[in-house]
Design an enzyme around this catalytic site. Structure first.
Site, PDB file in Angstrom:
ATOM      1  CG  ASP A  94      -0.462   0.098   2.586  1.00 19.50           C
ATOM      2  OD1 ASP A  94       0.025   1.152   3.190  1.00 19.50           O
ATOM      3  OD2 ASP A  94       0.043  -1.120   3.068  1.00 19.50           O
ATOM      4  CD  GLU A 108      -3.738   4.619  10.441  1.00 26.94           C
ATOM      5  OE1 GLU A 108      -2.802   5.092  11.160  1.00 26.94           O
ATOM      6  OE2 GLU A 108      -3.847   4.591   9.306  1.00 26.94           O
ATOM      7  CG  ASP A 121      -6.295   3.840   7.296  1.00 24.35           C
ATOM      8  OD1 ASP A 121      -6.260   3.629   8.611  1.00 24.35           O
ATOM      9  OD2 ASP A 121      -5.267   4.195   6.845  1.00 24.35           O
TER      10      ASP A 121
END
Length: 255
Positions: A17, A111, A109
């Protein structure tokens, strides 16, 4: 009697990524043997955490397809403070389509970065991401790990997994395997592991990822299925699989 046999990379697939623009020539370099092995799937960032489509990432998707990367996804780093999570998904999908390209999956994502202190609020934000993607017909998954999920929404929050979204988890132990995975969020097994972070290859900043099969199965990974991917190696009492000091997989057969 012992036989030591070198096993090729059929035991797993290497991918990266990226959060910077990558050219066709750089993708070609990343697909060459060396380092962690030839890259066979790519996941560029396509939405940035300050609330804007990552046009460089969209360009990286087009370049990856032009270079012949077998599987190309994208990831959304959502802007929590911007609100309108559904709009962020819609803008991303429109940008990719408008550029005349496509992805196999979009990964959300999740996080620890500027989330609310309220788990309930965070759960609602993620639910809207998921629901908007589903309404647009997007194949999607979640990038996170046990501790981020625990902090942001709580380990028992399972809405994404209940909707069939697989999990791509991060643990920088340099081990291309799922042996360290601990269930959370309704996921009993992962789809992809990010096992090396902040690496450099072909003069490009990358994170390395592991998928235990061929790339053709990545976009159909089911987070709740109990069956093993077809490319998993099942070990009998007479066969042991291990990683050598050179990073290659080996098979030891006893008779």
């Amino acid at each position: 009697m012992l036989f030591l046999l070198f096993l090729p990379s059929v035991l797993g697939t290497t991918g990266v990524d990226v959060s910077q623009a990558i050219s066709v020539s750089e993708w070609n370099c990343l697909m060459s043997p060396g380092g962690q092995g030839p890259v066979k799937f790519a996941i560029p960032r396509v939405y940035q955490s300050f609330g804007r489509v990552d046009e460089g990432g969209v360009g990286s998707i087009k370049a990856a397809h032009s270079a012949g990367v077998p599987n190309v996804d994208g990831y959304i780093f959502p802007c929590v403070g911007c609100g309108n999570p559904g709009g962020q998904v819609a803008d991303t999908v429109a940008a990719i389509s408008g550029a005349g390209t496509h992805v196999g999956m979009l990964w959300y994502d999740i996080e620890n970065y500027k989330w609310s202190s309220s788990k309930t609020s965070n759960q609602a934000f993620i639910k809207t991401l998921v629901d908007k993607g589903l309404s647009l017909g997007v194949k999607a998954g979640v990038y996170t790990n046990y501790y981020n999920w625990q902090s942001i929404v709580g380990l028992d929050y399972d809405y994404p997994s209940s909707k069939g979204l697989p999990v791509w988890y991060a643990h920088y132990d340099k081990s291309p395997s799922f042996s360290d995975f601990k269930a959370f969020g309704g996921w009993s097994k992962p789809a992809i592991k990010q096992y090396i972070g902040d690496a450099t290859s072909c003069s490009v900043g990358v994170d390395y990822n592991f998928y235990p099969g061929t790339t053709s199965n990545i976009t159909t990974a089911n987070s709740t299925s109990s069956s093993s991917p077809s490319a998993y190696v099942h070990i009998s009492q007479k066969i042991q699989i291990f990683t050598g000091e050179d990073g290659n997989f080996y098979q030891m057969v006893t008779e």
